[in-house]
Design a protein around this motif. Structure first.
Motif, PDB file in Angstrom:
ATOM      1  N   THR A  83       0.859  -1.189   0.000  1.00 39.29           N
ATOM      2  CA  THR A  83       0.000   0.000   0.000  1.00 39.29           C
ATOM      3  C   THR A  83       0.891   1.233   0.000  1.00 39.29           C
ATOM      4  N   ILE A  84       0.882   1.976  -1.082  1.00 43.20           N
ATOM      5  CA  ILE A  84       1.729   3.157  -1.213  1.00 43.20           C
ATOM      6  C   ILE A  84       1.217   4.288  -0.333  1.00 43.20           C
ATOM      7  N   ASP A  85      -0.103   4.508  -0.368  1.00 38.76           N
ATOM      8  CA  ASP A  85      -0.761   5.490   0.490  1.00 38.76           C
ATOM      9  C   ASP A  85      -2.222   5.068   0.603  1.00 38.76           C
ATOM     10  N   PRO A  86      -3.051   5.776   1.387  1.00 39.00           N
ATOM     11  CA  PRO A  86      -4.441   5.341   1.554  1.00 39.00           C
ATOM     12  C   PRO A  86      -5.237   5.236   0.262  1.00 39.00           C
ATOM     13  N   LYS A  87      -4.747   5.839  -0.812  1.00 37.27           N
ATOM     14  CA  LYS A  87      -5.495   5.829  -2.067  1.00 37.27           C
ATOM     15  C   LYS A  87      -4.948   4.857  -3.107  1.00 37.27           C
ATOM     16  N   LEU A  88      -3.808   4.222  -2.821  1.00 43.58           N
ATOM     17  CA  LEU A  88      -3.154   3.421  -3.864  1.00 43.58           C
ATOM     18  C   LEU A  88      -2.520   2.157  -3.287  1.00 43.58           C
TER      19      LEU A  88
END
Length: 203
Positions: A83-88
């Motif tokens: 998970t790169i960030d909460p959106k990706l």
């Protein structure tokens, strides 16, 4: 009687968090360049691998000169998630490196947003096939030189020339054993894919 949702229920619904966008990336390259290592270094889950022992017959086919300690090899694919960030969220698929498993690449690469081609400068001949594959498939990709033992045998310009890599393809150096280094390499691939998408669909 009609039931009325409580204030806490309404507040929870209004602030529901969207799930991260799933994105498929492929990690490719020749035999023993560090694909499985890279997936293992970055994945937030225990990676799914299809490792098989290298038999005497396989050892006679695959060049183990620069990887004498290698006892297993990928025969189907590697799979990991980060998970790169909460959106990706990235779903990583590592290809098998040997030519005899090349028939599987189309299935592994299908639906991928982009690819990271790992290169070992000690044996550049093993890297042509992966670079050519992504160019011919017109899949956005970056080339990452794996710094084995912290060293690279050739400078970037020499590698670009030797592999005939187009100028628009990023060429970087990374360490497949280090999480942050692998993450940075994957972000380069995402940037390339995003730039391609924006060029194809200008605002």
């Amino acid at each position: 009687m009609v039931s009325v949702p409580s204030p806490t229920h309404g507040a929870h619904s209004a602030t529901a968090v969207e799930p991260p966008l799933p994105v498929k990336l492929v990690i490719a390259g020749g035999f023993g360049v560090g694909k499985t290592t890279a997936v293992g270094a970055i994945s937030e889950i225990r990676p799914l691998t299809t490792e098989a022992l290298i038999t005497e017959v396989a050892a006679g086919v695959d060049d183990l000169t620069h990887t004498p300690g290698k006892t297993t090899t990928t025969v189907a694919l590697d799979f990991g998630v980060i998970t790169i960030d909460p959106k990706l969220k990235l779903y990583l698929f590592g290809t098998p490196g040997q030519d005899r498993f090349g028939f599987m690449w189309d299935d592994v690469v299908e639906g991928a947003l982009g690819g990271l081609v790992i290169v070992d400068t000690r044996r550049l001949d093993d890297c042509y096939a992966a670079v050519d594959y992504f160019e011919h498939k017109d899949v956005p990709f970056a080339v990452a030189i794996n710094a084995f033992d912290g060293e690279v045998q050739h400078d970037l310009d020499e590698v670009r020339w030797a592999l005939d890599i187009s100028e628009h393809v990023p060429l970087i150096v990374f360490d497949a054993r280090e999480t942050r280094s692998v993450r940075d390499a994957l972000l380069v691939v995402l940037d390339v894919a995003l730039s391609r998408a924006q060029a194809a669909n200008p605002a």
